[in-house]
Scaffold this motif. Structure first.
Motif, PDB file in Angstrom:
ATOM      1  N   GLN A 118      41.308  50.882  48.922  1.00 58.50           N
ATOM      2  CA  GLN A 118      40.801  50.694  47.569  1.00 58.50           C
ATOM      3  C   GLN A 118      40.852  52.025  46.810  1.00 58.50           C
ATOM      4  OE1 GLN A 118      37.023  48.645  47.050  1.00 58.50           O
ATOM      5  NE2 GLN A 118      37.244  47.633  49.040  1.00 58.50           N
ATOM      6  N   PRO A 119      41.231  51.998  45.525  1.00 57.02           N
ATOM      7  CA  PRO A 119      41.221  53.226  44.736  1.00 57.02           C
ATOM      8  C   PRO A 119      39.801  53.596  44.338  1.00 57.02           C
ATOM      9  CG  PRO A 119      41.793  51.378  43.345  1.00 57.02           C
ATOM     10  CD  PRO A 119      41.683  50.825  44.743  1.00 57.02           C
ATOM     11  N   GLU A 120      39.623  54.788  43.848  1.00 56.58           N
ATOM     12  CA  GLU A 120      38.331  55.197  43.310  1.00 56.58           C
ATOM     13  C   GLU A 120      38.090  54.485  41.981  1.00 56.58           C
ATOM     14  OE1 GLU A 120      36.153  57.161  44.837  1.00 56.58           O
ATOM     15  OE2 GLU A 120      37.524  57.346  46.544  1.00 56.58           O
ATOM     16  N   GLY A 121      36.828  54.343  41.625  1.00 57.76           N
ATOM     17  CA  GLY A 121      36.512  53.725  40.341  1.00 57.76           C
ATOM     18  C   GLY A 121      35.580  52.548  40.491  1.00 57.76           C
ATOM     19  N   HIS A 122      35.119  52.023  39.359  1.00 61.89           N
ATOM     20  CA  HIS A 122      34.201  50.889  39.382  1.00 61.89           C
ATOM     21  C   HIS A 122      34.923  49.619  39.803  1.00 61.89           C
ATOM     22  CE1 HIS A 122      35.862  49.347  35.604  1.00 61.89           C
ATOM     23  NE2 HIS A 122      35.708  50.558  35.076  1.00 61.89           N
ATOM     24  N   LEU A 123      34.177  48.559  39.992  1.00 58.13           N
ATOM     25  CA  LEU A 123      34.734  47.324  40.533  1.00 58.13           C
ATOM     26  C   LEU A 123      35.882  46.799  39.678  1.00 58.13           C
ATOM     27  CD1 LEU A 123      34.669  45.089  42.634  1.00 58.13           C
ATOM     28  CD2 LEU A 123      32.838  43.982  41.309  1.00 58.13           C
ATOM     29  N   GLY A 124      35.758  46.893  38.367  1.00 59.88           N
ATOM     30  CA  GLY A 124      36.818  46.410  37.500  1.00 59.88           C
ATOM     31  C   GLY A 124      38.136  47.128  37.733  1.00 59.88           C
ATOM     32  N   VAL A 125      38.076  48.432  37.942  1.00 59.76           N
ATOM     33  CA  VAL A 125      39.273  49.216  38.230  1.00 59.76           C
ATOM     34  C   VAL A 125      39.909  48.749  39.519  1.00 59.76           C
ATOM     35  CG1 VAL A 125      40.096  51.523  38.886  1.00 59.76           C
ATOM     36  CG2 VAL A 125      38.531  51.246  36.946  1.00 59.76           C
ATOM     37  N   ARG A 126      39.082  48.529  40.542  1.00 60.96           N
ATOM     38  CA  ARG A 126      39.618  48.130  41.850  1.00 60.96           C
ATOM     39  C   ARG A 126      40.209  46.724  41.803  1.00 60.96           C
ATOM     40  NH1 ARG A 126      34.820  48.402  45.228  1.00 60.96           N
ATOM     41  NH2 ARG A 126      33.564  48.990  43.417  1.00 60.96           N
ATOM     42  N   ILE A 127      39.574  45.835  41.043  1.00 65.04           N
ATOM     43  CA  ILE A 127      40.120  44.480  40.903  1.00 65.04           C
ATOM     44  C   ILE A 127      41.470  44.524  40.194  1.00 65.04           C
ATOM     45  CG2 ILE A 127      39.812  42.277  39.711  1.00 65.04           C
ATOM     46  CD1 ILE A 127      36.822  42.494  40.269  1.00 65.04           C
ATOM     47  N   ARG A 128      41.538  45.225  39.081  1.00 63.52           N
ATOM     48  CA  ARG A 128      42.786  45.295  38.323  1.00 63.52           C
ATOM     49  C   ARG A 128      43.900  45.918  39.152  1.00 63.52           C
ATOM     50  NH1 ARG A 128      42.008  47.940  32.523  1.00 63.52           N
ATOM     51  NH2 ARG A 128      44.241  47.484  32.460  1.00 63.52           N
ATOM     52  N   HIS A 129      43.573  46.947  39.914  1.00 61.65           N
ATOM     53  CA  HIS A 129      44.571  47.617  40.745  1.00 61.65           C
ATOM     54  C   HIS A 129      45.140  46.653  41.781  1.00 61.65           C
ATOM     55  CE1 HIS A 129      46.487  51.095  42.712  1.00 61.65           C
ATOM     56  NE2 HIS A 129      46.151  50.508  43.843  1.00 61.65           N
ATOM     57  N   ALA A 130      44.260  45.900  42.436  1.00 61.47           N
ATOM     58  CA  ALA A 130      44.722  44.960  43.461  1.00 61.47           C
ATOM     59  C   ALA A 130      45.577  43.856  42.850  1.00 61.47           C
ATOM     60  CB  ALA A 130      43.525  44.375  44.204  1.00 61.47           C
ATOM     61  N   LEU A 131      45.105  43.252  41.783  1.00 54.60           N
ATOM     62  CA  LEU A 131      45.844  42.150  41.173  1.00 54.60           C
ATOM     63  C   LEU A 131      47.186  42.623  40.617  1.00 54.60           C
ATOM     64  CD1 LEU A 131      42.988  40.229  39.293  1.00 54.60           C
ATOM     65  CD2 LEU A 131      44.067  39.636  41.482  1.00 54.60           C
ATOM     66  N   ALA A 132      47.228  43.833  40.083  1.00 54.34           N
ATOM     67  CA  ALA A 132      48.466  44.356  39.503  1.00 54.34           C
ATOM     68  C   ALA A 132      49.520  44.639  40.560  1.00 54.34           C
ATOM     69  CB  ALA A 132      48.184  45.619  38.697  1.00 54.34           C
TER      70      ALA A 132
END
Length: 228
Positions: free
Chosen positions: A90-104
């Motif tokens: 998982q990347p650093e950052g809040h949950l929204g950042v991690r969700i967007r990173h995974a989905l992208a």
């Protein structure tokens, strides 16, 4: 199970977020009842079960477990070896950042869920994957006002930012804010079912009533006749 949604939709990727079961840092709200090591053990059990549910619904090649705290933890290695899933940090950052990173990271339709929501059964995962053939967004609302799973197909960067940026993560307004953002963007979502996750001691008791035994990751666990 392993049915695919329509060919037009294409294979659906499923991402799960999971902390390593580190005592004192995993499922801390269960610690008053289970202690630090007991809470970590409970967390590990739920991660195993949620990943197994995912692999009953979709081919393991379409499942990625995004790890945190200790990316090299033996639990993650065990799941990769026994089930054949992918692992990613998982990347650093809040949950929204991690969700967007995974989905992208997926070229086609994709879904993401936590690892503490064992009420998301293989059948529900499959229903969500099927929904993405006809909807740009699918959500499993949670009883606490959040959601246990969200899936997207063909969203623009602006749509994705609207759904995951500046959301009150961890509160009871996540779903309401997300619904408002969907309406503002003109996005129609499917809501196949309401689910619950395990955060508090009473949630753990509820989980134990539903699943009195820990899961096994041996091959019979994933056989066609498996239920619980």
């Amino acid at each position: 199970m392993h049915n695919n949604p329509s060919a037009e939709c294409g294979p659906v990727a499923l991402h799960l977020l999971a902390k390593a079961p580190v005592p004192g840092r995993a499922k801390t709200r269960l610690m008053p009842r289970l202690g630090a090591h007991g809470a970590a053990s409970a967390h590990a059990e739920m991660v195993r079960r949620c990943v197994a549910h995912a692999c009953r619904a979709l081919p393991a090649a379409q499942v990625t477990l995004w790890t945190a705290l200790d990316h090299g933890h033996p639990l993650f290695a065990e799941l990769k070896q026994r089930l054949g899933i992918h692992l990613a940090a998982q990347p650093e950052g809040h949950l929204g950042v991690r969700i967007r990173h995974a989905l992208a990271g997926s070229a086609g339709p994709s879904m993401i869920m936590g690892s503490d929501c064992p009420s998301i059964t293989p059948e529900l995962i499959q229903a969500c994957a099927d929904s993405l053939a006809t909807h740009p967004v699918v959500i499993l609302p949670a009883e606490d006002g959040g959601y246990g799973l969200i899936g997207t197909r063909g969203l623009t960067p602006a749509d994705a930012r609207a759904l995951f940026h500046d959301i009150p993560w961890g509160g009871d307004e996540v779903l309401a804010v997300t619904r408002a953002r969907l309406a503002a963007r003109g996005l129609e979502a499917a809501f196949p079912a309401t689910v619950w996750d395990v955060d508090r001691p009473e949630d753990w008791q509820r989980y134990r009533r539903l699943y009195p035994r820990a899961p096994s990751l041996a091959s019979p666990f994933l056989s066609p006749g498996w239920s619980r």
